[in-house]
Design a protein around this motif. Structure first.
Motif, PDB file in Angstrom:
ATOM      1  N   HIS A  47       0.823  -1.213   0.000  1.00 36.52           N
ATOM      2  CA  HIS A  47       0.000   0.000   0.000  1.00 36.52           C
ATOM      3  C   HIS A  47       0.854   1.260   0.000  1.00 36.52           C
ATOM      4  CE1 HIS A  47      -4.378   0.886   0.454  1.00 36.52           C
ATOM      5  NE2 HIS A  47      -3.872   2.116   0.521  1.00 36.52           N
ATOM      6  N   ALA A  48       2.008   1.189  -0.638  1.00 40.34           N
ATOM      7  CA  ALA A  48       2.893   2.354  -0.708  1.00 40.34           C
ATOM      8  C   ALA A  48       2.219   3.491  -1.467  1.00 40.34           C
ATOM      9  CB  ALA A  48       4.197   1.977  -1.403  1.00 40.34           C
ATOM     10  N   ILE A  49       2.510   4.718  -1.024  1.00 42.30           N
ATOM     11  CA  ILE A  49       2.065   5.906  -1.741  1.00 42.30           C
ATOM     12  C   ILE A  49       3.271   6.823  -1.948  1.00 42.30           C
ATOM     13  CG2 ILE A  49      -0.325   5.836  -0.961  1.00 42.30           C
ATOM     14  CD1 ILE A  49       0.413   7.916   1.175  1.00 42.30           C
ATOM     15  N   THR A  50       3.172   7.683  -2.942  1.00 46.64           N
ATOM     16  CA  THR A  50       4.286   8.568  -3.289  1.00 46.64           C
ATOM     17  C   THR A  50       4.138   9.891  -2.550  1.00 46.64           C
ATOM     18  OG1 THR A  50       4.425   7.562  -5.474  1.00 46.64           O
ATOM     19  CG2 THR A  50       5.491   9.706  -5.184  1.00 46.64           C
ATOM     20  N   ILE A  51       5.116  10.192  -1.682  1.00 47.95           N
ATOM     21  CA  ILE A  51       5.056  11.454  -0.933  1.00 47.95           C
ATOM     22  C   ILE A  51       6.324  12.291  -1.065  1.00 47.95           C
ATOM     23  CG2 ILE A  51       3.372  10.632   0.763  1.00 47.95           C
ATOM     24  CD1 ILE A  51       5.670  10.095   2.682  1.00 47.95           C
ATOM     25  N   ASN A  52       7.410  11.705  -1.560  1.00 51.43           N
ATOM     26  CA  ASN A  52       8.679  12.426  -1.628  1.00 51.43           C
ATOM     27  C   ASN A  52       9.143  12.736  -3.047  1.00 51.43           C
ATOM     28  OD1 ASN A  52       9.162  12.601   1.194  1.00 51.43           O
ATOM     29  ND2 ASN A  52       9.751  10.435   1.205  1.00 51.43           N
ATOM     30  N   SER A  53       8.257  12.514  -4.012  1.00 48.31           N
ATOM     31  CA  SER A  53       8.583  12.876  -5.394  1.00 48.31           C
ATOM     32  C   SER A  53       7.293  13.215  -6.129  1.00 48.31           C
ATOM     33  CB  SER A  53       9.319  11.723  -6.106  1.00 48.31           C
ATOM     34  OG  SER A  53       8.504  10.561  -6.132  1.00 48.31           O
ATOM     35  N   THR A  54       7.440  13.783  -7.313  1.00 56.12           N
ATOM     36  CA  THR A  54       6.269  14.194  -8.074  1.00 56.12           C
ATOM     37  C   THR A  54       5.598  13.000  -8.748  1.00 56.12           C
ATOM     38  OG1 THR A  54       7.669  14.629  -9.987  1.00 56.12           O
ATOM     39  CG2 THR A  54       7.203  16.483  -8.522  1.00 56.12           C
ATOM     40  N   LEU A  55       4.341  13.170  -9.067  1.00 58.69           N
ATOM     41  CA  LEU A  55       3.580  12.169  -9.801  1.00 58.69           C
ATOM     42  C   LEU A  55       3.222  12.705 -11.177  1.00 58.69           C
ATOM     43  CD1 LEU A  55       1.126  10.920  -7.024  1.00 58.69           C
ATOM     44  CD2 LEU A  55       2.838   9.518  -8.184  1.00 58.69           C
ATOM     45  N   HIS A  56       3.247  11.826 -12.170  1.00 56.38           N
ATOM     46  CA  HIS A  56       2.888  12.208 -13.533  1.00 56.38           C
ATOM     47  C   HIS A  56       1.728  11.347 -14.010  1.00 56.38           C
ATOM     48  CE1 HIS A  56       6.485  14.715 -13.978  1.00 56.38           C
ATOM     49  NE2 HIS A  56       7.099  13.772 -13.272  1.00 56.38           N
ATOM     50  N   LEU A  57       0.842  11.960 -14.750  1.00 60.16           N
ATOM     51  CA  LEU A  57      -0.346  11.281 -15.253  1.00 60.16           C
ATOM     52  C   LEU A  57      -0.478  11.609 -16.731  1.00 60.16           C
ATOM     53  CD1 LEU A  57      -2.683   9.602 -13.979  1.00 60.16           C
ATOM     54  CD2 LEU A  57      -3.960  11.740 -13.786  1.00 60.16           C
ATOM     55  N   ASP A  58      -0.524  10.580 -17.581  1.00 56.52           N
ATOM     56  CA  ASP A  58      -0.586  10.789 -19.028  1.00 56.52           C
ATOM     57  C   ASP A  58      -1.796  10.094 -19.630  1.00 56.52           C
ATOM     58  OD1 ASP A  58       1.930  12.231 -19.373  1.00 56.52           O
ATOM     59  OD2 ASP A  58       2.893  10.347 -18.806  1.00 56.52           O
ATOM     60  N   HIS A  59      -2.509  10.822 -20.485  1.00 56.11           N
ATOM     61  CA  HIS A  59      -3.627  10.248 -21.233  1.00 56.11           C
ATOM     62  C   HIS A  59      -3.033   9.381 -22.342  1.00 56.11           C
ATOM     63  CE1 HIS A  59      -7.828  11.110 -23.167  1.00 56.11           C
ATOM     64  NE2 HIS A  59      -7.687   9.863 -22.756  1.00 56.11           N
ATOM     65  N   VAL A  60      -3.390   8.093 -22.380  1.00 59.43           N
ATOM     66  CA  VAL A  60      -2.763   7.175 -23.330  1.00 59.43           C
ATOM     67  C   VAL A  60      -3.828   6.478 -24.169  1.00 59.43           C
ATOM     68  CG1 VAL A  60      -0.724   6.790 -21.894  1.00 59.43           C
ATOM     69  CG2 VAL A  60      -2.719   5.298 -21.623  1.00 59.43           C
ATOM     70  N   HIS A  61      -3.373   5.905 -25.297  1.00 58.93           N
ATOM     71  CA  HIS A  61      -4.249   5.125 -26.177  1.00 58.93           C
ATOM     72  C   HIS A  61      -3.543   3.801 -26.452  1.00 58.93           C
ATOM     73  CE1 HIS A  61      -6.971   8.498 -26.988  1.00 58.93           C
ATOM     74  NE2 HIS A  61      -5.885   9.252 -26.999  1.00 58.93           N
ATOM     75  N   ILE A  62      -3.939   2.779 -25.720  1.00 61.38           N
ATOM     76  CA  ILE A  62      -3.305   1.460 -25.848  1.00 61.38           C
ATOM     77  C   ILE A  62      -3.980   0.643 -26.946  1.00 61.38           C
ATOM     78  CG2 ILE A  62      -2.584  -0.626 -24.639  1.00 61.38           C
ATOM     79  CD1 ILE A  62      -1.371   1.936 -23.487  1.00 61.38           C
ATOM     80  N   ASP A  63      -5.308   0.616 -26.923  1.00 58.84           N
ATOM     81  CA  ASP A  63      -6.088  -0.115 -27.923  1.00 58.84           C
ATOM     82  C   ASP A  63      -6.800   0.877 -28.840  1.00 58.84           C
ATOM     83  OD1 ASP A  63      -5.392  -2.581 -26.764  1.00 58.84           O
ATOM     84  OD2 ASP A  63      -7.004  -2.370 -25.284  1.00 58.84           O
ATOM     85  N   ASP A  64      -7.308   0.374 -29.944  1.00 55.24           N
ATOM     86  CA  ASP A  64      -7.969   1.231 -30.922  1.00 55.24           C
ATOM     87  C   ASP A  64      -9.177   1.959 -30.328  1.00 55.24           C
ATOM     88  OD1 ASP A  64      -6.156   0.489 -32.832  1.00 55.24           O
ATOM     89  OD2 ASP A  64      -7.430  -1.075 -33.702  1.00 55.24           O
ATOM     90  N   ASP A  65      -9.904   1.283 -29.418  1.00 53.81           N
ATOM     91  CA  ASP A  65     -11.126   1.887 -28.880  1.00 53.81           C
ATOM     92  C   ASP A  65     -10.928   2.480 -27.490  1.00 53.81           C
ATOM     93  OD1 ASP A  65     -10.772  -0.488 -27.544  1.00 53.81           O
ATOM     94  OD2 ASP A  65     -12.904  -1.008 -27.491  1.00 53.81           O
ATOM     95  N   SER A  66      -9.676   2.581 -27.045  1.00 52.14           N
ATOM     96  CA  SER A  66      -9.435   3.120 -25.704  1.00 52.14           C
ATOM     97  C   SER A  66      -9.526   4.635 -25.718  1.00 52.14           C
ATOM     98  CB  SER A  66      -8.067   2.664 -25.174  1.00 52.14           C
ATOM     99  OG  SER A  66      -7.028   3.174 -25.976  1.00 52.14           O
ATOM    100  N   LYS A  67     -10.315   5.183 -24.783  1.00 48.62           N
ATOM    101  CA  LYS A  67     -10.493   6.630 -24.694  1.00 48.62           C
ATOM    102  C   LYS A  67     -10.082   7.149 -23.319  1.00 48.62           C
ATOM    103  CE  LYS A  67     -14.841   6.415 -25.742  1.00 48.62           C
ATOM    104  NZ  LYS A  67     -16.244   6.837 -25.988  1.00 48.62           N
ATOM    105  N   ASN A  68     -10.662   6.596 -22.303  1.00 49.71           N
ATOM    106  CA  ASN A  68     -10.452   7.102 -20.953  1.00 49.71           C
ATOM    107  C   ASN A  68      -9.412   6.272 -20.205  1.00 49.71           C
ATOM    108  OD1 ASN A  68     -12.454   9.171 -21.213  1.00 49.71           O
ATOM    109  ND2 ASN A  68     -14.014   7.586 -20.935  1.00 49.71           N
TER     110      ASN A  68
END
Length: 258
Positions: A47-68
Motif C-alpha cells: 500500500h505504498a504511496i508517493t510522498i517524496n517525489s512528483t507524480l505524472h499522469l498521461d492520457h494514453v491510447h493502448i487499444d484502438d477503442d481506448s479513450k479514458n
C-alpha cells in the motif's frame, strides 16, 4: 434505459500488461470504463504511496477503442487516489484491480499492489475487487479468468459488497472447463520461508536477491489455498480495519500504571 455503471480499472503489473487488458475488455461489456494504472510494473509495492517525489499522469491510447485511459508514474494506490481526485467527476460504482499475473492468496494479500489498489478504493467507500490468476507468465491465458471476473463483477454490482469489505479473487491456472466453481473462503494461515541469495558485483560489492518458498500452515478445507489446490476459484472478503477486536479484553487486564 438503465444507466451503465462507472467502472474504475487499475492494476499493479502496468497499464500494458495482458492481465489488465483482459479485465478492461470484461468491464467494457458491463459499464463505462475509466482506466488509471501504473506506467511500469509495481508488483509487491503493497500500500505504498508517493510522498517524496512528483507524480505524472498521461492520457494514453493502448487499444484502438481506448479513450479514458491514463498511465501514472506512481504506485497502484496512487492511481486510485489520482483517479478519484483528479480524473473522475463522480465516484465510480465499483473499482476492479488486476487481473494480476500470479497469486495473491493467503498472506500474499499483504504485499500485493493489486489488492492495495482495491483496498484504497474501499477506504474511499467504493466497492472494490482484486482479481489474480495463478500464472506468472506474462503471456498467460486469461480466458477462464475473464469468465470468472465477469461473473463476480456482475454479482457485485447486482447484490452489492458489504461496507468496508473488499473482495480478493484468485483463479487457479486451469482451463475454463476444469474450474469446479467459486468458493467463498477465509484466508489460509501461511507465510514465506525466505532466503537471500548473496552475490557480488565485478567490483566486489555485495548484493542480494530475495528468494523463498511459500509454506501453507493451514490444513483447513475452508481456505483459499485449499480451494485453489482443488480446482475452485477463491473469493475472500478482506477488511481494512486491522483491529484485533478479540484481543482488546485481554489487553485491558494489563497494568499500564506499573
Amino acid at each position: 434505459m438503465a444507466k451503465k455503471p462507472l467502472i474504475l480499472v487499475t492494476n499493479d503489473d502496468g497499464i500494458t500488461a495482458p492481465g489488465i487488458r483482459a479485465l478492461i475488455s470484461v468491464a467494457k461489456e458491463i459499464g463505462d470504463v475509466v482506466v488509471v494504472a501504473p506506467d511500469s510494473p509495481q508488483s509487491g509495492m503493497g500500500h505504498a504511496i508517493t510522498i517524496n517525489s512528483t507524480l505524472h499522469l498521461d492520457h494514453v491510447h493502448i487499444d484502438d477503442d481506448s479513450k479514458n485511459e491514463y498511465s501514472c508514474s506512481g504506485t497502484p494506490a496512487d492511481c486510485v487516489k489520482l483517479a478519484i481526485n483528479e480524473i473522475l467527476d463522480r465516484k465510480p460504482d465499483i473499482c476492479i484491480s488486476g487481473i494480476n499475473h500470479g497469486s495473491n492468496s493467503s498472506i500474499n494479500v499483504i504485499y500485493s499492489g493489486t489488492m492495495s489498489a482495491a483496498i484504497e478504493a474501499g477506504i474511499e467507500g467504493i466497492p472494490a475487487i482484486g482479481f489474480s490468476l495463478l500464472d506468472y507468465n506474462y503471456n498467460a491465458d486469461f480466458t477462464a479468468a475473464k469468465k470468472v471476473a465477469k461473473t463476480v463483477l456482475k454479482n457485485a454490482l447486482k447484490h452489492g459488497i458489504p461496507n468496508d469489505i473488499v473482495l480478493n479473487v484468485n483463479i487457479p491456472n486451469i482451463s475454463k472447463k476444469d474450474i469446479k466453481g467459486i468458493k467463498v473462503c477465509r484466508q489460509a494461515r501461511a507465510n514465506w520461508k525466505e532466503e537471500f541469495d548473496k552475490r557480488q558485483t565485478p567490483h566486489g560489492k555485495d548484493y542480494y536477491w530475495l528468494t523463498g518458498k511459500f509454506v501453507n500452515l493451514d490444513k483447513g478445507k475452508d481456505t483459499d489455498e485449499w480451494a485453489l489446490e482443488n480446482g475452485y476459484v477463491s473469493v475472500v472478503p478482506v477488511q481494512f480495519d486491522l483491529t484485533a477486536h478479540h484481543s482488546i479484553q485481554q489487553l485491558n487486564t494489563w497494568d499500564f500504571n506499573d
